[in-house]
Every structure is written in C-alpha cells, then in structure tokens.
Write an enzyme that holds these catalytic residues in place. Structure first.
Site, PDB file in Angstrom:
ATOM      1  CG  ASP A 188      -2.048   0.999   1.019  1.00 45.22           C
ATOM      2  OD1 ASP A 188      -2.024   1.578   0.337  1.00 45.22           O
ATOM      3  OD2 ASP A 188      -3.145   1.287   2.281  1.00 45.22           O
ATOM      4  CG  ASP A 209      -3.160   3.782  -3.155  1.00 46.82           C
ATOM      5  OD1 ASP A 209      -4.202   3.264  -3.405  1.00 46.82           O
ATOM      6  OD2 ASP A 209      -2.757   4.050  -1.952  1.00 46.82           O
ATOM      7  CD  GLU A 210      -5.472  -0.626  -0.979  1.00 50.54           C
ATOM      8  OE1 GLU A 210      -5.112  -1.613  -0.096  1.00 50.54           O
ATOM      9  OE2 GLU A 210      -6.188   0.185  -0.903  1.00 50.54           O
TER      10      GLU A 210
END
Length: 186
Positions: free
Chosen positions: A11, A106-107
């Site tokens: 993350d 983003d993860e």
C-alpha cells in the site's frame, strides 16, 4: 502438510499526496489535502500524514478539513499522473509475481508463494519491492506479509508509513484477537 501461501499486501503511503510532494518539493512537511477546496463544496481524496495529525481524512468534506487544520494546503488532483505512477508500481509488482490483484491505484495483493525471483522468503521479497518502488518512483510504500489476504492487508497498516509487518502461520488468531473491528478490511 501443504505449504502456506505467501501473500504480500503493498500500500503506497498517502499516494496522491506523496506524488504531489514528490513533484512539488515546496509542499514537503506541510499539511496537504488532495481534492476539495477550502471555500467550496468538495471532498478530500487523500491527505498527507502532516494533515492526518489534525484529523484530516479521505472522504471528509473540505470545509471540515480546513476547520480542523487551519494551514491546510489544498492541491488539485492529477489523476493522469497518479495512473502513470500506478503503472510504474504495477510493473515492479510483475517482476515478483504473476499473481497480482490490484485493489486501487496504490495498493495490491501479491501471491509470492512461487518465489519468482528466488529471494527465498516473502519478507525479503516485500523488502525488495519496497526498495524498488522508492528507487524508481521516489515514493514509500508499506507492506504486510502473511499467509492470507485478510492478514496481509491488516499487517500493511500496522507500521505505516514506510513500514512492514509480518504475521506468520500460527500467529494470526492471536494477533487479530485484540484488534478493534474497524481494523478489518471490508
């Protein structure tokens, strides 16, 4: 006995805000919020860790965020840039696993049970992925390593920002027993 799966959850730390600080170093150390505006209706997409200290969070109305953090700097989002950085990060992921499950820009979850790079452990793999992300994007990311996705996701939040946490087989039940319900994904 079957071998345990090796799952990593990566993350990026305060992704949109971190990209903005990377691209505009004058913002470094300042409380910033991406999205929204202090004088209009709007919602915060993300906030830097400096702003989070004041209670500014994603999905918060911008007026509330401005009240909580008087020096808050509002930055207009640049989703084209975030998508481009996300593609860079996903390319890094693909070097380490053929089983990547993105959750957002983003993860992602990575199943590294196959040890594609021959690093020996999921912990070493997570360390190397984080190092590659930093070197190639100048952004930090946190990692959670465990034997299932739920625990890996919880673990990635444990030592944010720029941290890593490992929950090994046999440790999961004891670890989650003391957690508040809000820590559970979904």
């Amino acid at each position: 006995m079957t071998a345990s799966r090796k799952i990593i959850h990566i993350d990026a730390d305060s992704f949109y805000a971190s990209v903005e600080v990377r691209d505009n170093p004058d913002l470094r150390g300042k409380p910033i919020a991406v999205g929204g505006q202090s004088d209009r209706r709007g919602v915060i997409a993300t906030a830097s860790y400096e702003a989070r200290k004041f209670g500014v969070r994603s999905a918060m109305p911008s007026v509330t965020a401005a009240r909580r953090c008087p020096g808050l700097v509002f930055v207009k989002h640049r989703f084209d840039v975030y998508r481009a950085v996300s593609r860079q990060v996903r390319e890094i992921f693909s070097r380490y696993s053929d089983l990547v499950e993105p959750l957002s820009l983003d993860e992602a979850f990575l199943d590294v049970s196959a040890d594609k790079r021959g690093l020996g452990t999921a912990v070493r793999t997570a360390q190397q992925i984080r190092a590659d992300i930093l070197k190639e994007t100048q952004l930090t990311a946190s990692a959670g390593v465990s034997y299932n996705k739920l625990l890996a996701k919880i673990a990635s939040d444990q030592n944010k920002p720029d941290g890593m946490f490992v929950i090994r087989p046999g440790e999961g039940a004891e670890f989650v027993a003391g957690l508040p319900v809000r820590r559970f994904f979904g």
